[in-house]
Design a protein around this motif. Sequence first.
Motif, short mmCIF file in Angstrom:
data_model
loop_
_atom_site.label_atom_id
_atom_site.label_comp_id
_atom_site.label_asym_id
_atom_site.label_seq_id
_atom_site.Cartn_x
_atom_site.Cartn_y
_atom_site.Cartn_z
N ALA A 1 9.40 16.21 -1.42
CA ALA A 1 10.71 16.76 -1.13
C ALA A 1 10.60 18.24 -0.83
N THR B 1 11.51 19.76 2.95
CA THR B 1 12.66 20.64 3.13
C THR B 1 12.24 22.08 3.41
N THR B 2 11.08 22.50 2.88
CA THR B 2 10.60 23.85 3.15
C THR B 2 10.22 24.01 4.62
N GLY C 1 11.21 22.15 7.07
CA GLY C 1 12.44 22.02 7.85
C GLY C 1 13.25 23.31 7.86
N GLY C 2 13.34 23.94 6.72
CA GLY C 2 14.06 25.21 6.64
C GLY C 2 13.38 26.32 7.42
N THR D 1 16.30 17.69 8.38
CA THR D 1 15.39 17.70 7.23
C THR D 1 16.11 18.15 5.97
N LYS D 2 16.90 19.21 6.08
CA LYS D 2 17.57 19.74 4.90
C LYS D 2 18.64 18.79 4.35
N SER D 3 19.20 17.94 5.21
CA SER D 3 20.22 17.00 4.73
C SER D 3 19.67 15.59 4.54
N ALA D 4 18.36 15.42 4.64
CA ALA D 4 17.67 14.15 4.39
C ALA D 4 18.18 13.02 5.29
N HIS E 1 14.14 11.19 5.67
CA HIS E 1 14.69 10.81 4.37
C HIS E 1 13.66 10.15 3.46
N TRP F 1 11.59 11.18 1.38
CA TRP F 1 11.43 11.74 0.04
C TRP F 1 12.63 11.47 -0.86
#
Length: 80
Positions: A1, A5-6, A8-9, A61-64, A69, A71
């Motif tokens: 996760a 998300t990292t 993606g951010g 990515t940040k919203s899965a 998704h 993770w």
Amino acid sequence: ALIATTFGGLGMLAGLIMLAHYAGSWRISGVLEAAPALMAAAGLRGLLEVAVALVLVGALTKSAQAPFHFWLPGAMAAPA
């Protein structure tokens, strides 16, 4: 996760910096005002498409959202 998300951010950040650089403004209104002129510039069109794609991938990515998704089920199964 954390890795998904990292990255993606960071991709979203890179895309937003690219858009702000080419538009010459850090304000959303300034970027939107400059968009028609930027899209008309032949040399920037490909770079702008990359920037918008980076922002989109970062948001997904940040919203899965699918396909990022993978993770989420593991994160929801954490011990309480």
